[in-house]
Design a protein around this motif. Structure first.
Motif, PDB file in Angstrom:
ATOM      1  N   ALA A   1     -10.232 -69.602 -37.004  1.00 54.69           N
ATOM      2  CA  ALA A   1      -9.164 -69.995 -35.857  1.00 54.69           C
ATOM      3  C   ALA A   1      -8.955 -71.475 -35.983  1.00 54.69           C
ATOM      4  CB  ALA A   1     -10.353 -69.851 -34.687  1.00 54.69           C
ATOM      5  N   ALA A   2      -9.787 -72.175 -36.646  1.00 52.12           N
ATOM      6  CA  ALA A   2      -9.466 -73.489 -36.699  1.00 52.12           C
ATOM      7  C   ALA A   2      -8.497 -73.755 -37.708  1.00 52.12           C
ATOM      8  CB  ALA A   2     -10.583 -74.524 -37.330  1.00 52.12           C
ATOM      9  N   GLY A   3      -8.528 -73.034 -38.714  1.00 50.33           N
ATOM     10  CA  GLY A   3      -7.647 -72.955 -39.904  1.00 50.33           C
ATOM     11  C   GLY A   3      -6.140 -72.779 -39.556  1.00 50.33           C
ATOM     12  N   PHE A   4      -5.836 -72.020 -38.333  1.00 50.88           N
ATOM     13  CA  PHE A   4      -4.499 -71.843 -38.089  1.00 50.88           C
ATOM     14  C   PHE A   4      -3.949 -72.405 -36.714  1.00 50.88           C
ATOM     15  CE2 PHE A   4      -6.026 -67.617 -36.366  1.00 50.88           C
ATOM     16  CZ  PHE A   4      -5.174 -67.562 -35.124  1.00 50.88           C
ATOM     17  N   LEU A   5      -5.136 -72.865 -35.978  1.00 52.02           N
ATOM     18  CA  LEU A   5      -4.879 -73.636 -34.614  1.00 52.02           C
ATOM     19  C   LEU A   5      -5.143 -75.035 -34.727  1.00 52.02           C
ATOM     20  CD1 LEU A   5      -6.881 -71.058 -32.361  1.00 52.02           C
ATOM     21  CD2 LEU A   5      -4.406 -71.163 -32.696  1.00 52.02           C
TER      22      LEU A   5
ATOM     23  N   LEU B   1      -0.290 -73.340 -51.359  1.00 45.36           N
ATOM     24  CA  LEU B   1      -0.936 -74.890 -51.395  1.00 45.36           C
ATOM     25  C   LEU B   1      -2.343 -74.547 -51.356  1.00 45.36           C
ATOM     26  CD1 LEU B   1      -0.317 -77.745 -50.841  1.00 45.36           C
ATOM     27  CD2 LEU B   1       0.089 -77.252 -48.498  1.00 45.36           C
ATOM     28  N   ALA B   2      -3.021 -73.704 -50.274  1.00 51.97           N
ATOM     29  CA  ALA B   2      -4.555 -73.486 -50.133  1.00 51.97           C
ATOM     30  C   ALA B   2      -4.759 -72.291 -49.754  1.00 51.97           C
ATOM     31  CB  ALA B   2      -4.674 -74.485 -48.908  1.00 51.97           C
ATOM     32  N   ALA B   3      -6.142 -71.692 -49.830  1.00 53.21           N
ATOM     33  CA  ALA B   3      -6.619 -70.586 -49.174  1.00 53.21           C
ATOM     34  C   ALA B   3      -8.047 -70.926 -48.991  1.00 53.21           C
ATOM     35  CB  ALA B   3      -6.636 -69.660 -50.434  1.00 53.21           C
ATOM     36  N   SER B   4      -8.683 -70.061 -47.971  1.00 52.95           N
ATOM     37  CA  SER B   4      -9.961 -69.871 -47.720  1.00 52.95           C
ATOM     38  C   SER B   4     -10.468 -68.679 -47.897  1.00 52.95           C
ATOM     39  CB  SER B   4     -10.462 -70.461 -46.385  1.00 52.95           C
ATOM     40  OG  SER B   4     -10.090 -69.415 -45.408  1.00 52.95           O
ATOM     41  N   VAL B   5     -11.816 -68.535 -48.382  1.00 51.87           N
ATOM     42  CA  VAL B   5     -12.632 -67.092 -48.684  1.00 51.87           C
ATOM     43  C   VAL B   5     -13.937 -67.416 -47.901  1.00 51.87           C
ATOM     44  CG1 VAL B   5     -13.666 -65.702 -50.494  1.00 51.87           C
ATOM     45  CG2 VAL B   5     -11.499 -66.928 -51.012  1.00 51.87           C
ATOM     46  N   TRP B   6     -14.047 -66.351 -47.147  1.00 55.27           N
ATOM     47  CA  TRP B   6     -15.323 -66.127 -46.559  1.00 55.27           C
ATOM     48  C   TRP B   6     -16.385 -64.931 -47.000  1.00 55.27           C
ATOM     49  CZ3 TRP B   6     -15.826 -70.085 -43.036  1.00 55.27           C
ATOM     50  CH2 TRP B   6     -14.844 -70.944 -42.790  1.00 55.27           C
ATOM     51  N   THR B   7     -17.434 -65.209 -47.708  1.00 48.81           N
ATOM     52  CA  THR B   7     -18.061 -64.085 -48.215  1.00 48.81           C
ATOM     53  C   THR B   7     -19.400 -65.023 -48.593  1.00 48.81           C
ATOM     54  OG1 THR B   7     -18.532 -62.970 -50.099  1.00 48.81           O
ATOM     55  CG2 THR B   7     -17.464 -64.916 -50.492  1.00 48.81           C
ATOM     56  N   THR B   8     -20.722 -64.200 -48.507  1.00 48.42           N
ATOM     57  CA  THR B   8     -22.011 -64.590 -48.973  1.00 48.42           C
ATOM     58  C   THR B   8     -22.263 -64.231 -50.453  1.00 48.42           C
ATOM     59  OG1 THR B   8     -22.969 -62.603 -48.219  1.00 48.42           O
ATOM     60  CG2 THR B   8     -22.903 -64.244 -46.661  1.00 48.42           C
ATOM     61  N   SER B   9     -21.358 -63.650 -51.140  1.00 50.66           N
ATOM     62  CA  SER B   9     -21.279 -63.437 -52.479  1.00 50.66           C
ATOM     63  C   SER B   9     -20.918 -64.259 -53.545  1.00 50.66           C
ATOM     64  CB  SER B   9     -20.866 -61.908 -52.734  1.00 50.66           C
ATOM     65  OG  SER B   9     -20.769 -61.865 -54.003  1.00 50.66           O
TER      66      SER B   9
ATOM     67  N   ALA C   1      -3.295 -70.912 -55.574  1.00 42.44           N
ATOM     68  CA  ALA C   1      -3.398 -72.060 -54.700  1.00 42.44           C
ATOM     69  C   ALA C   1      -3.891 -73.227 -55.270  1.00 42.44           C
ATOM     70  CB  ALA C   1      -3.932 -71.477 -53.587  1.00 42.44           C
ATOM     71  N   GLY C   2      -3.365 -74.479 -54.942  1.00 44.40           N
ATOM     72  CA  GLY C   2      -4.036 -75.538 -55.336  1.00 44.40           C
ATOM     73  C   GLY C   2      -5.166 -75.842 -54.930  1.00 44.40           C
ATOM     74  N   THR C   3      -5.904 -75.447 -53.742  1.00 45.90           N
ATOM     75  CA  THR C   3      -7.147 -75.658 -53.128  1.00 45.90           C
ATOM     76  C   THR C   3      -7.631 -74.518 -52.764  1.00 45.90           C
ATOM     77  OG1 THR C   3      -6.600 -78.186 -52.410  1.00 45.90           O
ATOM     78  CG2 THR C   3      -8.367 -76.989 -51.592  1.00 45.90           C
ATOM     79  N   VAL C   4      -8.845 -73.961 -52.898  1.00 47.73           N
ATOM     80  CA  VAL C   4      -9.526 -73.004 -52.559  1.00 47.73           C
ATOM     81  C   VAL C   4     -10.812 -73.347 -51.859  1.00 47.73           C
ATOM     82  CG1 VAL C   4     -10.573 -70.452 -52.799  1.00 47.73           C
ATOM     83  CG2 VAL C   4      -8.338 -71.359 -54.272  1.00 47.73           C
ATOM     84  N   TRP C   5     -10.940 -73.273 -50.616  1.00 48.42           N
ATOM     85  CA  TRP C   5     -12.227 -73.512 -49.738  1.00 48.42           C
ATOM     86  C   TRP C   5     -12.958 -72.197 -49.863  1.00 48.42           C
ATOM     87  CZ3 TRP C   5      -7.572 -75.503 -47.154  1.00 48.42           C
ATOM     88  CH2 TRP C   5      -7.499 -76.995 -47.120  1.00 48.42           C
TER      89      TRP C   5
ATOM     90  N   ALA D   1     -10.124 -76.692 -44.775  1.00 45.64           N
ATOM     91  CA  ALA D   1      -9.317 -77.896 -44.512  1.00 45.64           C
ATOM     92  C   ALA D   1     -10.277 -78.962 -44.554  1.00 45.64           C
ATOM     93  CB  ALA D   1      -8.820 -77.956 -43.121  1.00 45.64           C
ATOM     94  N   GLU D   2     -11.492 -79.016 -45.594  1.00 44.71           N
ATOM     95  CA  GLU D   2     -12.089 -80.182 -45.987  1.00 44.71           C
ATOM     96  C   GLU D   2     -11.258 -80.868 -47.103  1.00 44.71           C
ATOM     97  OE1 GLU D   2     -16.062 -79.520 -47.122  1.00 44.71           O
ATOM     98  OE2 GLU D   2     -16.796 -78.300 -45.359  1.00 44.71           O
ATOM     99  N   MET D   3     -10.585 -81.973 -46.576  1.00 39.69           N
ATOM    100  CA  MET D   3      -9.612 -82.737 -47.249  1.00 39.69           C
ATOM    101  C   MET D   3     -10.157 -83.644 -47.948  1.00 39.69           C
ATOM    102  SD  MET D   3      -6.852 -80.802 -46.801  1.00 39.69           S
ATOM    103  CE  MET D   3      -5.553 -81.819 -47.493  1.00 39.69           C
ATOM    104  N   SER D   4      -9.962 -83.846 -49.317  1.00 41.32           N
ATOM    105  CA  SER D   4     -10.668 -84.969 -50.300  1.00 41.32           C
ATOM    106  C   SER D   4     -10.296 -86.194 -49.621  1.00 41.32           C
ATOM    107  CB  SER D   4     -10.472 -84.654 -51.693  1.00 41.32           C
ATOM    108  OG  SER D   4     -10.620 -85.846 -52.421  1.00 41.32           O
ATOM    109  N   THR D   5     -11.252 -87.259 -50.004  1.00 39.11           N
ATOM    110  CA  THR D   5     -10.786 -88.713 -49.384  1.00 39.11           C
ATOM    111  C   THR D   5     -10.003 -89.528 -50.589  1.00 39.11           C
ATOM    112  OG1 THR D   5     -13.052 -89.364 -50.155  1.00 39.11           O
ATOM    113  CG2 THR D   5     -12.685 -88.928 -47.906  1.00 39.11           C
ATOM    114  N   GLY D   6      -9.613 -88.673 -51.875  1.00 39.57           N
ATOM    115  CA  GLY D   6      -9.070 -89.036 -52.856  1.00 39.57           C
ATOM    116  C   GLY D   6      -9.748 -88.822 -54.168  1.00 39.57           C
ATOM    117  N   ASN D   7     -10.829 -88.295 -54.343  1.00 39.52           N
ATOM    118  CA  ASN D   7     -11.701 -88.277 -55.530  1.00 39.52           C
ATOM    119  C   ASN D   7     -11.205 -86.868 -56.221  1.00 39.52           C
ATOM    120  OD1 ASN D   7     -12.847 -87.100 -53.277  1.00 39.52           O
ATOM    121  ND2 ASN D   7     -14.849 -87.137 -54.269  1.00 39.52           N
ATOM    122  N   LEU D   8     -10.545 -85.913 -55.126  1.00 41.48           N
ATOM    123  CA  LEU D   8     -10.160 -84.427 -55.854  1.00 41.48           C
ATOM    124  C   LEU D   8      -8.686 -84.468 -55.894  1.00 41.48           C
ATOM    125  CD1 LEU D   8     -12.937 -82.456 -54.262  1.00 41.48           C
ATOM    126  CD2 LEU D   8     -12.787 -82.753 -56.726  1.00 41.48           C
TER     127      LEU D   8
END
Length: 354
Positions: A149-153, A285-293, A306-310, A315-322
């Motif tokens: 929900a936070a991801g698209f809202l 650009l990005a993607a998220s994957v929700w799993t316990t595996s 995608a350049g970023t996979v969470w 949406a945990e954006m790097s402060t500049g080190n990644l």
């Protein structure tokens, strides 16, 4: 950096500043986006010309005032305001500008790249997205519902990384949608200056009309509006958090970036199907994957284009080190990390006969 060159030779490389860098970035998070460009450009020894979005210039002008009170030499950071078609184009085509760092829509990014070819200046582009949020049956569904929900809202959906394509394993579709809808009730649009508000208004009337037009398109194409679908309240540019189902992969609401609080939901059968659907887009650009595996997590992270996979977050954006950037039509180059710093330098190799 020194490199081996033989007993009677010395060889090394130098990283030198490019010169003048033009920076153009978006209205949807001006002070969030700018440091990722400005800091490495200055650290590499360049001077910069900033061209903020015409609808969000005040924060940049205030930043320039603050920088003027530091020991930064005059002329190192400069600001030019105006329309993209005028001030932006002048910056992109100017022969004295060595590089353009741009954040914005894919369509405008393509124009920037074309205009930059006459002077062969360097270009880095951080462009649009249509990012997937992939929910497996073994995920913690309560946590996943909040993250999706936070991801698209978040930011009223006005984010390049918005997870607007929700892919749910078929066996948990009904359960997850119920949890997602319940979570979406928390995202009631309201005054962004009021504590507790999670969704503010769309930025302008033009943006409100754009999002509204996509809902008209969705209905015409046969999508079902599960919740939301139009204006929230009787004033302002507030748009109700919206979820669409009964969508097909060829629908415009599935393929195009809406830039509003609108998610579309589809199902998948297994990991291979999830990968295929996640990558069925012009963006990356990005993607998220929700799993316990961990096995599933690492397989998906490797396979998604995608350049970023969470994993189990969003949406945990790097402060500049990644590094941050996109595949396919989501952009060129990277910002952040050593990769981002290198884009603001010119590399010279030196060989000396001893």
């Amino acid at each position: 950096m020194s490199v081996p060159a033989g007993k009677d030779r010395m060889a090394y490389t130098r990283k030198e500043p490019l010169g003048v860098v033009g920076i153009i970035w978006g209205w949807n998070g001006p002070m969030g986006q700018l440091p990722g460009k400005l800091a490495p450009a200055l650290a590499a020894g360049n001077t910069v010309v900033l061209k903020p979005a015409e609808t969000a210039s005040l924060s940049t002008l205030r930043l320039a005032e603050l920088l003027a009170d530091t020991d930064l030499p005059a002329g190192v950071v400069n600001v030019v305001t105006g329309l993209g078609s005028e001030a932006g184009q002048a910056l992109v085509t100017h022969p004295g500008v060595a590089k353009i760092a741009f954040t914005g829509s894919t369509a405008t990014g393509k124009l920037v790249q074309r205009q930059a070819t006459d002077t062969l200046k360097r270009v880095t582009l951080e462009l649009g997205g249509k990012s997937p949020s992939v929910v497996f049956a073994d995920a913690d569904l309560d946590v996943a519902a909040r993250g999706v929900a936070a991801g698209f809202l978040g930011n009223a959906g006005q984010a390049c990384v918005a997870g607007s394509r929700v892919l749910v394993e078929e066996s948990i579709r009904e359960e997850f949608v119920e949890k997602l809808l319940k979570t979406m009730e928390m995202f009631t649009p309201g005054d962004p200056l009021t504590q507790g508000t999670l969704v503010g208004p769309l930025s302008t009337k033009a943006q409100f009309d754009r999002v509204s037009s996509y809902l008209d398109i969705a209905r015409e194409e046969g999508a079902n509006v599960v919740t939301g679908g139009g204006r929230f309240g009787d004033h302002g540019y507030f748009f109700a958090p919206t979820l669409l189902d009964d969508v097909r992969s060829d629908m415009r609401v599935v393929r195009e970036e809406i830039f509003g609080p609108v998610g579309v939901i589809t199902t998948f059968t297994d990991v291979d199907d999830a990968i295929a659907q996640a990558n069925d887009t012009d963006y990356g650009l990005a993607a998220s994957v929700w799993t316990t595996s961990l096995t599933t997590a690492h397989r998906m992270a490797a396979a998604i284009e995608a350049g970023t996979v969470w994993i189990n977050t969003w949406a945990e954006m790097s402060t500049g080190n990644l590094p941050f950037g996109g595949y396919k039509q989501s952009g060129l180059g990277r910002e952040g990390g050593l990769e981002g710093l290198d884009t603001y330098t010119q590399v010279k190799n030196v060989r000396i006969a001893l």
